[in-house]
Design an enzyme around this catalytic site. Structure first.
Site, PDB file in Angstrom:
ATOM      1  N   SER A   9       0.784  14.947   6.462  1.00 31.47           N
ATOM      2  CA  SER A   9      -0.683  14.908   5.593  1.00 31.47           C
ATOM      3  C   SER A   9      -0.901  15.778   6.534  1.00 31.47           C
ATOM      4  CB  SER A   9      -0.582  13.903   5.511  1.00 31.47           C
ATOM      5  OG  SER A   9      -1.738  13.758   5.066  1.00 31.47           O
ATOM      6  N   MET A  70      -6.520  12.099  -5.423  1.00 27.20           N
ATOM      7  CA  MET A  70      -7.309  10.443  -5.221  1.00 27.20           C
ATOM      8  C   MET A  70      -8.509  11.115  -5.885  1.00 27.20           C
ATOM      9  SD  MET A  70      -6.150   9.852  -1.222  1.00 27.20           S
ATOM     10  CE  MET A  70      -6.271  11.627  -1.122  1.00 27.20           C
ATOM     11  N   GLY A 177      -0.812   5.174   6.910  1.00 26.85           N
ATOM     12  CA  GLY A 177       0.566   4.199   8.962  1.00 26.85           C
ATOM     13  C   GLY A 177       1.446   4.343   9.136  1.00 26.85           C
ATOM     14  N   GLY A 197       0.688  11.706   8.808  1.00 24.29           N
ATOM     15  CA  GLY A 197      -0.449  12.800   9.297  1.00 24.29           C
ATOM     16  C   GLY A 197      -0.662  12.183  10.642  1.00 24.29           C
TER      17      GLY A 197
END
Ligand code: DX5
Ligand code: ZN
Length: 217
Positions: A9, A70, A177, A197
């Site tokens: 990411s 988003m 996560g 990420g």
């Protein structure tokens, strides 16, 4: 289940050296890159628009750019993101609503990009199963979207399991996560696309991490 793929990411990239960060992803063996677009309304953070996606595309002409919108009004911008170089465009079901979902999927498809549907951690995907044959991927947020570096939410795991048992060939992506501590768990649950990420960018051996994760089954 389709093969496991790691998608770094770019939210965790060094934006003062985007070309260098993307180069390190590719050198580690990544073929897909995940791009987080946040509008400051659907999520409490702002990131980037088509202009930056186009710059990412120039840094990685052959990579698959997986763009995660988003946004409260994603359809307004899908053509711009496609023109900027998005190979896949993922929209949130919470931003669309049930009555207009089929048309929204058609609208993203009409850009020529692959189509993804994303789910916040509290959204039950079973209400949306009827649309899954129309899309290229579904993505479960395993954190509340908005920021990198948050802790994995294990309550999402049954949603992954239920989806995999019903759709054996579907690309099931998880985002948030994911790292050396959680990847094997979500792959066992049925996820085959892992957005990473902070864990990827902070790993001392990102190529080793990618090889290990893509070998999970
Ligand atoms: C969060 C974004 C993620 C983010 C994940 O809202 O959608 O793609 O980059 O970051 P990590 O892997 O650090 O949780
Ligand atoms: Zn994301």
């Amino acid at each position: 289940m389709p093969p496991v793929k790691v998608l770094p990411s770019l939210l965790s990239a060094d934006f003062t050296d985007l070309r260098g960060s993307i180069g390190r992803c590719l050198a580690a063996g990544a073929t897909h890159l995940h791009v987080d677009v946040m509008d400051g309304h659907f999520v409490p953070n702002l990131t980037l628009g088509p202009f930056i996606v186009a710059a990412m595309r120039r840094c990685a002409p052959a990579a698959h750019l997986d763009v995660h919108l988003m946004m409260t009004d994603p359809l307004r911008y899908v053509d711009d993101f496609r023109k900027a170089g998005a190979d896949a465009i993922t929209i949130h079901v919470e931003a669309i609503g049930p009555r207009t979902m089929a048309a929204a999927i058609d609208r993203v498809r009409a850009t020529g990009a692959q189509v993804g549907l994303a789910f916040n951690p509290d959204t039950d995907p079973r209400l949306w199963f009827k649309h899954f044959s129309q899309v290229d991927l579904v993505m479960f947020m395993t954190v509340y979207p908005g920021f990198g570096g948050q802790a994995f939410i294990p309550e999402v795991r049954p949603f992954i399991q239920q989806t995999r048992s019903k759709f054996p060939d579907l690309a099931i992506q998880v985002d948030g996560g994911i790292g050396r501590d959680t990847a094997a768990t979500v792959v066992a649950d049925g996820a085959n696309r892992l957005v990473c990420g902070s864990a990827f960018f902070s790993d001392s051996d990102p190529a080793g991490f990618l090889r290990w994760a893509e070998g999970l089954q």
